[in-house]
Every structure is written in C-alpha cells, then in structure tokens.
Design an enzyme around this catalytic site. Sequence first.
Site, PDB file in Angstrom:
ATOM      1  CD  GLU A 196       1.436   6.087  -9.499  1.00  0.00           C
ATOM      2  OE1 GLU A 196       1.008   5.643  -8.417  1.00  0.00           O
ATOM      3  OE2 GLU A 196       1.588   7.302  -9.713  1.00  0.00           O
ATOM      4  CD  GLU A 283      -1.018   9.659 -11.412  1.00  0.00           C
ATOM      5  OE1 GLU A 283      -1.500   8.766 -12.128  1.00  0.00           O
ATOM      6  OE2 GLU A 283      -0.910   9.566 -10.170  1.00  0.00           O
TER       7      GLU A 283
HETATM    8  C1  DCB Z   1      -1.060   7.540  -7.537  1.00  0.00           C
HETATM    9  C2  DCB Z   1      -2.136   6.937  -8.412  1.00  0.00           C
HETATM   10  C3  DCB Z   1      -3.434   7.723  -8.413  1.00  0.00           C
HETATM   11  C4  DCB Z   1      -3.628   8.331  -7.074  1.00  0.00           C
HETATM   12  C5  DCB Z   1      -2.538   9.372  -6.927  1.00  0.00           C
HETATM   13  C6  DCB Z   1      -2.502  10.023  -5.562  1.00  0.00           C
HETATM   14  O1  DCB Z   1      -0.995   6.770  -6.356  1.00  0.00           O
HETATM   15  F1  DCB Z   1      -1.731   6.763  -9.686  1.00  0.00           F
HETATM   16  O2  DCB Z   1      -4.481   6.850  -8.755  1.00  0.00           O
HETATM   17  O3  DCB Z   1      -4.897   8.967  -7.007  1.00  0.00           O
HETATM   18  O4  DCB Z   1      -1.257   8.854  -7.206  1.00  0.00           O
HETATM   19  O5  DCB Z   1      -2.374   9.066  -4.559  1.00  0.00           O
HETATM   20  C7  DCB Z   1      -5.637   8.753  -5.822  1.00  0.00           C
HETATM   21  C8  DCB Z   1      -6.797   9.713  -5.829  1.00  0.00           C
HETATM   22  C9  DCB Z   1      -7.718   9.406  -4.684  1.00  0.00           C
HETATM   23  C10 DCB Z   1      -8.120   7.940  -4.721  1.00  0.00           C
HETATM   24  C11 DCB Z   1      -6.887   7.060  -4.733  1.00  0.00           C
HETATM   25  C12 DCB Z   1      -7.208   5.582  -4.888  1.00  0.00           C
HETATM   26  O6  DCB Z   1      -6.312  11.041  -5.792  1.00  0.00           O
HETATM   27  O7  DCB Z   1      -8.864  10.235  -4.751  1.00  0.00           O
HETATM   28  O8  DCB Z   1      -8.894   7.643  -3.579  1.00  0.00           O
HETATM   29  O9  DCB Z   1      -6.088   7.418  -5.853  1.00  0.00           O
HETATM   30  O10 DCB Z   1      -7.884   5.324  -6.069  1.00  0.00           O
HETATM   31  C13 DCB Z   1       0.161   6.818  -5.547  1.00  0.00           C
HETATM   32  C14 DCB Z   1       1.264   7.567  -5.861  1.00  0.00           C
HETATM   33  C15 DCB Z   1       2.417   7.517  -5.081  1.00  0.00           C
HETATM   34  C16 DCB Z   1       2.436   6.711  -3.961  1.00  0.00           C
HETATM   35  C17 DCB Z   1       1.304   5.947  -3.603  1.00  0.00           C
HETATM   36  C18 DCB Z   1       0.165   6.017  -4.398  1.00  0.00           C
HETATM   37  N1  DCB Z   1       3.583   6.649  -3.150  1.00  0.00           N
HETATM   38  N2  DCB Z   1      -0.976   5.259  -4.014  1.00  0.00           N
HETATM   39  O11 DCB Z   1       4.588   7.320  -3.431  1.00  0.00           O
HETATM   40  O12 DCB Z   1       3.595   5.890  -2.148  1.00  0.00           O
HETATM   41  O13 DCB Z   1      -0.827   4.378  -3.141  1.00  0.00           O
HETATM   42  O14 DCB Z   1      -2.100   5.476  -4.488  1.00  0.00           O
END
Ligand code: DCB
Length: 356
Positions: A196, A283
């Site tokens: 991402e 994902e």
């Molecule tokens: C993505 C990432 C993934 C993340 C999930 C949910 O991040 F590919 O690594 O997973 O989507 O956010 C989360 C885990 C948590 C962990 C965190 C950091 O579920 O347990 O603490 O990662 O490792 C996204 C997706 C979309 C957006 C932002 C993120 N968005 N982000 O649309 O702003 O910042 O992580």
Amino acid sequence: MKKKRIVVLLTLLIISIFTIFIFNNNLKTHENINNKNSQDAIKNNKDENFNEEIKEVEKTNLVSYNGWLNIENNTLVNENHEKIMLKGMSTHGIQWYGNLANYSMIKSLRDEWNSNLFRVAMYTEQNGYIENKELKQKLIEIVDNVIKLDMYVIIDWHILSDGDPLIHKEEAKEFFDEISNRYKDYPNVIYEICNEPNGNITWDDNIKPYAIEVIDVIRKNSKNSIIIVGTGTWSQDIDKVSNNKIDDDLVMYALHFYSGTHTEWLRERALNVLNEIPIFVSEWGVSDLSGNNGVYLDEAEKWVNFMNENNISWANWSLSNKDESSALLLPNSDITEIKDEYLSQSGHFIKKAMLE
Ligand code: DCB
C-alpha cells in the site's frame, strides 16, 4: 480318427488361451511403465511431496487443475481460458502472527471453506524484513506449505509506514530476485510487490518507476507469473493507472478496501476502470481503515456481491487472533484448524463469503 481330431482341437485351445494370457500380461506391464513415466515427469518438475496432498482433494479451483494463470479481458483466467476467482485469507504481519499460518490451518481453509488462495504479508518495516531478515525463512516455510496444498499463494512485500516503495527498492529487488528464482517453476506463486503505497507520492513518479525495476527482476526468472502492483493512497488510486499502465500482460493492480471506511464511491471508481485494467483485491476487511471498529457487514456484503459480479479475486485481512474487529479469530484463540467456535463476527461473515 475322431479321437485324433479332438486332441488337436484341445491342443489348439490350450495354446490360444496361453497366448491370450501372455499378451494381456504384457499390456499391463506396459501400462504400468507408462503410468510410472508420467508420475516421474510430474515429480521431477515439482517438490517431492507435492503430489501427496493433491490426491486427497480433487478440486477444480486448485492449481493442479488451473495451472498458470492468465489475464483476458482484464480478468483472471486459467490455462484453458476459463474465468477463475481466487479467494482466501491474508495473514496479519508474519512477524507477529506467522505461526497461525501453519500447514493444518491452511489445509482446513482449503478443505472446509473451499479456499484456493493464501496471502503471506511480510512487512518491510515495523520489525519486518528490513530489520529482521530471518523473516524470509518464515515466509518460505509458509509459501512451501501452500504449494504443497495445491493452492495459489501471494507473496506480499508489505510496505506501509514506508509509504514510498522507492525507499526500500534495492532490498525489494534483491528479495524478489532470490524468491522468484526459487519459485520459478511453480504456477502457484503470485508476487505483490508493494502492498500500500501512501503519503506524498504519485503513480507516475514513484510507484510505476519502482514497479518497472522490480518486475524486470522477476521476469528474468519467471515470465509467466502474475504480478500485483499496489496503487496510491493505500491501494485505492486505481484511477491513476489507466493512462500510464505498465507494459506487461500479466500485471494486475491492487484495490484495497475496509468496509467501514470505503463505500460506494470506491466501488464506482473501480467500475469506471474495470474495462481498462485488471484489478485484484489483495486485501480487504470488514472493519474501518485502522483494522478495528465495526464490524460493517452490510457494506461488506455489497463489496462481496460486487466482487462476485465482476470476477474479482480477493484476500481477506486477516488470519489473526488479535483483539481487533478485522481479525478472523476471537482474541487469544490459539488453534491449528479453522473451527466455528473460534470465529469472530468477521470470521463468520468471511466463511460465508468464501463458500458463496
Ligand atoms: C492497511 C495495511 C494493513 C493494516 C490494515 C488495516 O493499512 F495494509 O497492514 O493492518 O490495512 O489498517 C493493520 C493491523 C493492525 C496493525 C496496523 C499497523 O490490522 O493490527 O496495528 O496494521 O501495522 C491501511 C489501510 C487503509 C488506510 C490506512 C491504513 N487508509 N494504514 O485508508 O487510510 O494506515 O495502516
């Protein structure tokens, strides 16, 4: 005179029975040799244990049936040009939850949920591969197991806090060179080269230049593998790709969503480009963008219908027992097989979506 004739006839009869017996036996030996030859041919090509597990299930959604995947009319097809949809779980970061991605867990996802895909998320940062090179061994162990199980597997270079893929480009090239060489004979393997991309970067100046270099490295080893490329804003900017596509027939573009945050507007965006670029939802989750809160199942249902209608393959975030709503399993459940009593709300929903 009569007696003589009978003796002659009897002798002839015995001779013919004997001849038929020998001839038949010869045929059988020949068959055996042929069978053995083709089995050897398969074995030589693959891992030693490769065939053991396929014999157990004979499913038309697995690799031995579908072979090397292709893209036609912007959608995935198998070796016989039939449409195919891949569905499966993504791990959470394997530096934290890699042990849940064990052989019997993945096998039960295949056998009980009809899953034909598994995604291995190897974070680059957050104590991921860049600082912790042994993680590659963990990844290899999981990928080898998925191959033994005759399923497709995504090797995900999980950039996240490192929003610009160019930051770790050299490490990525080195990694994908080794890994695509290791798996060059396996139609199972799909490469996702930057999970991402996010932050102040663009498709034209950061992601595409990165992708061209990494794809070049992979193609030296493997001409026929599917490669997924992430898009801007956490793989939501699929609309920035169409007029600057990567010149490679087997590249797909990532669209990621979390149903608590990403709704109709993102499906509209996808609809607008479905006829121009092949999309892979490598994902998605039923939480909001943080991986937590919700669950948002009504919106998730709309997404699942959308993906089914458009033959879009997917991997769900995540196979973990973390205390967050996107986790498939209840907090702290430590299991080696998928069992209903350990499923979270997300888990129950995903099971249904997988079996649809
Ligand atoms: C993505 C990432 C993934 C993340 C999930 C949910 O991040 F590919 O690594 O997973 O989507 O956010 C989360 C885990 C948590 C962990 C965190 C950091 O579920 O347990 O603490 O990662 O490792 C996204 C997706 C979309 C957006 C932002 C993120 N968005 N982000 O649309 O702003 O910042 O992580």
